[in-house]
Design an enzyme around this catalytic site. Structure first.
Site: not given
Length: 274
Positions: A155, A168
């Protein structure tokens, strides 16, 4: 038909980017092993993919001409992974591509010191350790073949920080580190390992994804307001479409990328260059 006569194993295949990549790979001639936990997980505060969604992905791929094996498997459990890999080898005889797509966006939405031990553990267990376990599962078969491509879905959170998403961000940064180390581990065996870093991906009803909605929920804002905020920070002034990501994944999976390993490919409209 860039994946003709190749077998691709995809995790997190029930919906979202997993489904988008599965459909694209099916159109390119791949045989598919589709994995998903297909159940909710304790400490993850939103519904995950379901068995019905996993079967829907399988059906859509079969309609595109693919042979498909759909299996429920939890990337937190090595025994689930090993059984799924064995079933895939029994069915198709080989594994040419692993797409490590399984991931969760929350628990998030709080400062680092407010994250509980259980919340931290589940985030890293799925988003980072799950990918490592999958590599453990498929690498021996790829080594015997002396060929393979592993694509880890990271990501932009693997490249930059995001406030209130420490778990995350840590997991996705770790996934890029794992990618680079594994690329060196397996280069002599002609197994390529690369990372793909999407920006914020537009949700499409046909894919049933909910990542943008979950990010918004974690921050306590409406999805449309979160989309507007992302657009304001996006140099190309557009969210990433799922097909943009699946096209990049297809390139890394295919022989077109035969000399690409240890790379980090961004599909983020320029967001991470700022």
């Amino acid at each position: 038909m860039r994946l003709s006569q190749k077998t691709v194993l995809i995790t997190g295949a029930a919906r979202g980017l997993g489904r988008a990549c599965a459909l694209r790979f099916a159109e390119e001639g791949a045989d598919l092993a589709l994995l998903d936990v297909a159940a909710d997980i304790d400490d993850v505060p939103y519904p995950l993919g379901t068995s019905a969604q996993l079967e829907a992905t399988a059906r859509l791929c079969r309609e595109r001409g693919a042979s498909v094996l759909a299996t429920r498997a939890d990337v937190r459990r090595q025994e689930d992974i090993d059984a799924a890999v064995a079933d895939t080898l029994d069915r198709f005889g080989r594994i040419d591509v692993l797409l490590n797509n399984a991931g969760i966006a929350a628990p998030s939405g709080k400062a680092s010191h407010e994250i509980t031990e259980d919340e931290w553990r589940v985030m890293l267990d799925v988003d980072l350790s799950g990918a490592w376990r999958m590599i453990k599962g498929v690498a021996p078969a790829m080594a015997r073949q002396r060929s393979g491509s592993i694509v880890n879905i990271s990501s932009t959170a693997g490249l930059v920080g995001y406030r209130y998403f420490a778990g995350y961000v840590a997991a996705k940064h770790g996934l890029i580190g794992l990618t680079k180390a594994a690329a060196l581990d397996y280069a002599a065996l002609q197994i390529r390992v690369n990372a793909l870093c999407p920006g914020q991906v537009r949700e499409e009803a046909a894919l049933e994804g909910r990542m943008l909605s979950e990010v918004a929920r974690s921050l306590g804002v409406a999805p449309e307001d979160q989309e507007t905020a992302f657009l304001e920070s996006q140099p190309m002034n557009a969210l990433v479409n799922p097909e943009d990501v699946s096209s990049a994944a297809l390139y890394l999976a295919s022989d077109d990328a035969r000399q690409v390993t240890g790379s980090v490919v961004t599909v983020d409209g320029g967001f991470s260059t700022r």
